[in-house]
Design an enzyme around this catalytic site. Sequence first.
Site, short mmCIF file in Angstrom:
data_model
loop_
_atom_site.label_atom_id
_atom_site.label_comp_id
_atom_site.label_asym_id
_atom_site.label_seq_id
_atom_site.Cartn_x
_atom_site.Cartn_y
_atom_site.Cartn_z
CG ASP A 1 43.27 29.17 -103.41
OD1 ASP A 1 42.97 29.65 -102.05
OD2 ASP A 1 43.06 29.24 -104.47
CB ILE A 2 41.55 25.51 -106.76
CG1 ILE A 2 41.06 24.57 -108.06
CG2 ILE A 2 40.52 26.79 -106.71
CD1 ILE A 2 39.82 23.80 -107.90
CG ASN B 1 39.61 37.15 -97.13
OD1 ASN B 1 40.14 38.04 -96.56
ND2 ASN B 1 39.89 36.23 -98.04
CD GLU C 1 35.36 34.57 -103.60
OE1 GLU C 1 35.99 33.53 -103.85
OE2 GLU C 1 36.00 35.73 -104.18
CB VAL C 2 34.99 29.02 -99.13
CG1 VAL C 2 34.43 27.79 -98.38
CG2 VAL C 2 35.32 29.03 -100.60
CG HIS D 1 39.18 29.71 -95.55
ND1 HIS D 1 37.82 29.76 -95.75
CD2 HIS D 1 39.76 30.40 -96.56
CE1 HIS D 1 37.60 30.58 -96.45
NE2 HIS D 1 38.70 31.19 -97.32
CG HIS E 1 43.77 32.55 -97.94
ND1 HIS E 1 43.46 32.47 -99.32
CD2 HIS E 1 42.47 33.07 -97.46
CE1 HIS E 1 41.93 32.35 -99.55
NE2 HIS E 1 41.60 32.83 -98.23
#
Length: 127
Positions: free
Chosen positions: A35-36, A97, A105-106, A110, A112
């Site tokens: 993760d960025i 999420n 958000e994206v 995905h 995490h």
Amino acid sequence: MPYQYDDQNIFARILRGEIPNDTVLETVHSLAFNDINPQAPVHVLVIPKGPYVCYHHFAQEAPEAEIIDFNRAIAEVCRITGVAPDGPGDGFRMISNAGRNGVQEVPHMHVHILGGRALGRMLQPAG
Ligand code: AMP
């Protein structure tokens, strides 16, 4: 209502090689990268390569081979990063999420993988 996948989302662009990523693992059907904006010493995102909006979309529609590959990729990421409960990192939390209430958000499915420190209780009050 059927899910509408936006192929301009940032993870779609990562999958097409248009923007770089810090890859942890790539399999036939999945990609894992750091993760960025990490929220823990280990913070890896695992995504399927297929065009799924969220976990619900993926779980509902992905072929079994993709679902198996994705779950095995999660296990392998936990092993590589050391956060598997039977490894030195002593456990992890997995979050996916989805949708507005999930504060996704994206809009590319995905998960995490978070670990490397004690993570506290599962949920904070909504901010
Ligand atoms: P979510 O709220 O579950 O959709 O989380 C999206 C996650 O993607 C956030 O933790 C971001 O820090 C992360 N993120 C966004 N852009 C990138 C990127 N280019 N490379 C790696 N992680 C990213």
